[in-house]
Design an enzyme around this catalytic site. Structure first.
Site, PDB file in Angstrom:
ATOM      1  N   CYS A 130      38.114  -7.719   2.340  1.00  0.00           N
ATOM      2  CA  CYS A 130      38.748  -7.523   1.029  1.00  0.00           C
ATOM      3  C   CYS A 130      37.879  -8.026  -0.120  1.00  0.00           C
ATOM      4  O   CYS A 130      37.780  -7.369  -1.163  1.00  0.00           O
ATOM      5  CB  CYS A 130      40.114  -8.204   1.001  1.00  0.00           C
ATOM      6  SG  CYS A 130      40.114  -9.910   1.571  1.00  0.00           S
ATOM      7  N   HIS A 243      42.810 -10.856  -5.601  1.00  0.00           N
ATOM      8  CA  HIS A 243      41.591 -11.661  -5.501  1.00  0.00           C
ATOM      9  C   HIS A 243      40.801 -11.552  -6.802  1.00  0.00           C
ATOM     10  O   HIS A 243      40.720 -10.472  -7.414  1.00  0.00           O
ATOM     11  CB  HIS A 243      40.687 -11.153  -4.372  1.00  0.00           C
ATOM     12  CG  HIS A 243      41.184 -11.457  -2.993  1.00  0.00           C
ATOM     13  ND1 HIS A 243      42.312 -12.193  -2.737  1.00  0.00           N
ATOM     14  CD2 HIS A 243      40.655 -11.120  -1.764  1.00  0.00           C
ATOM     15  CE1 HIS A 243      42.468 -12.288  -1.413  1.00  0.00           C
ATOM     16  NE2 HIS A 243      41.490 -11.651  -0.823  1.00  0.00           N
TER      17      HIS A 243
END
EC number: 1.2.1.11
Length: 340
Positions: A130, A243
């Site tokens: 990710c 994130h």
């Protein structure tokens, strides 16, 4: 004419998001099967306006199915992905199992969509980590223009990257801070995550880096260019989803911040929000549920000849996992199967 699609791990965070995104993007699905482990057998999940019951991954027959999106972790993937691939179903795997296999393409469609054509050696395509996925979407257009030599990245990674247990631990520990009668010791994370940051994701390696940091290095090289030098520090932060990354880039050719901003504005998958004023940037809570990777705080680094700094934010359950997998499926449809 559409595709016969399998989602394995359909009851998890990423599997459910895959189903949402397949529906949202109008992926041409003729038939869909949702799979889970035996302990989750019969659990209901939604796909658009349909409610589907999960079937057993261990006994499912993949023959005749076109694409299987796997979100089950490396252990079950190791057992079942080769069976699906051998049955003629193209596997798009979200685990780390195949990312570094030279016979398996590692794909971020905005960066290297044509790499899906290398699927045939194992009938498997890997989805990147990710934290890597959102970064390389930003790096690629800058690399095409000015050749990136070196990247220094510090990540601020949400607890959803550690799955439902990570999200539950943040929630429970946060409540416990306000109700000191309750004690919620760390289980999923190494230290308390509520009101804290932890510079440790995955296991430590001999050189002192963590495996998460090593992944960002190895995957950037495989996806973008093996000559790029990358050093990473990966940090878990008390954010549920999304994130963030602070990225410092050194290029071979000079690239000023204005041109970099224009390049990033035009690049696929990116949204530039970069105003030099209070709130003129994107934070993780604002990117949740969005397809885009957001770029802010673009500025020159005056400490080196050809340096840039930028801030990169993305929904890790989407671009970092489910969205990228569906985009790979779209590329497979367009470039390989050509049915939808």
């Amino acid at each position: 004419m559409g595709y016969k699609v399998v989602v394995a791990g359909a009851t998890g965070n990423v599997g459910r998001e895959m189903l949402n995104i397949l529906s949202e993007r109008g992926f041409p699905v003729d038939e869909i099967a949702v799979l889970a482990s035996r302990k989750s057998l019969g659990t209901e999940v939604t796909f658009g306006d349909k409610t589907l019951k999960t079937q057993d991954l261990a006994t499912f027959d993949f023959a005749g199915w076109d694409i299987a999106l796997f979100a089950v972790g490396s252990g079950p993937t190791k057992e079942f992905a080769p069976k699906a691939a051998a049955a003629g179903c193209i596997v798009i795997d979200n685990s780390s199992l195949y990312r570094y296999d030279p016979d398996v393409p590692l794909v971020v469609p905005e960066v290297n969509a044509d790499a899906v054509l290398g699927y045939a050696k194992k009938n498997i395509i890997a989805n990147p980590n990710c934290s890597t996925a959102q970064m390389v979407v930003a790096l690629k257009p800058l690399h095409d223009r000015a050749r990136i030599k070196r990247v220094v990245v510090s990540t601020y990674q949400s607890v959803s990257g550690a799955g439902k247990e990570g999200m539950d631990e943040l929630w429970d520990q946060t409540k416990a801070v306000y109700n000191p009668v309750d004690e919620v010791p760390p289980k999923k994370f190494q230290k308390q995550i509520a009101f804290n940051v932890i510079p440790h994701i995955d296991v430590f390696l001999e050189d002192g880096s963590t495996k998460e940091e090593w992944k960002m290095v190895a995957e950037t090289k495989k996806i973008v260019d093996p000559s790029i030098k990358v050093t990473a520090t990966c940090v878990r932060v008390p954010v549920f989803v999304g994130h963030a990354e602070s990225i410092n880039i050194e290029t071979e050719d000079h690239l000023d911040e204005a041109e970099a901003r224009d390049i990033l504005r035009e690049a696929p998958g990116l949204m530039v929000v970069d105003k030099r004023e209070d709130g003129g940037y994107v934070t993780p809570v604002e990117c949740v549920g969005d397809f885009a990777t957001f770029i802010s705080r673009i500025r020159q680094d005056p400490t080196i000849d050809n340096g840039l700094n930028l801030w990169c934010v993305s929904d890790n359950l989407r671009k970092g996992a489910a969205l990228n997998a569906v985009q790979i499926a779209e590329a497979v449809g367009q470039k390989v199967l050509k049915k939808g």
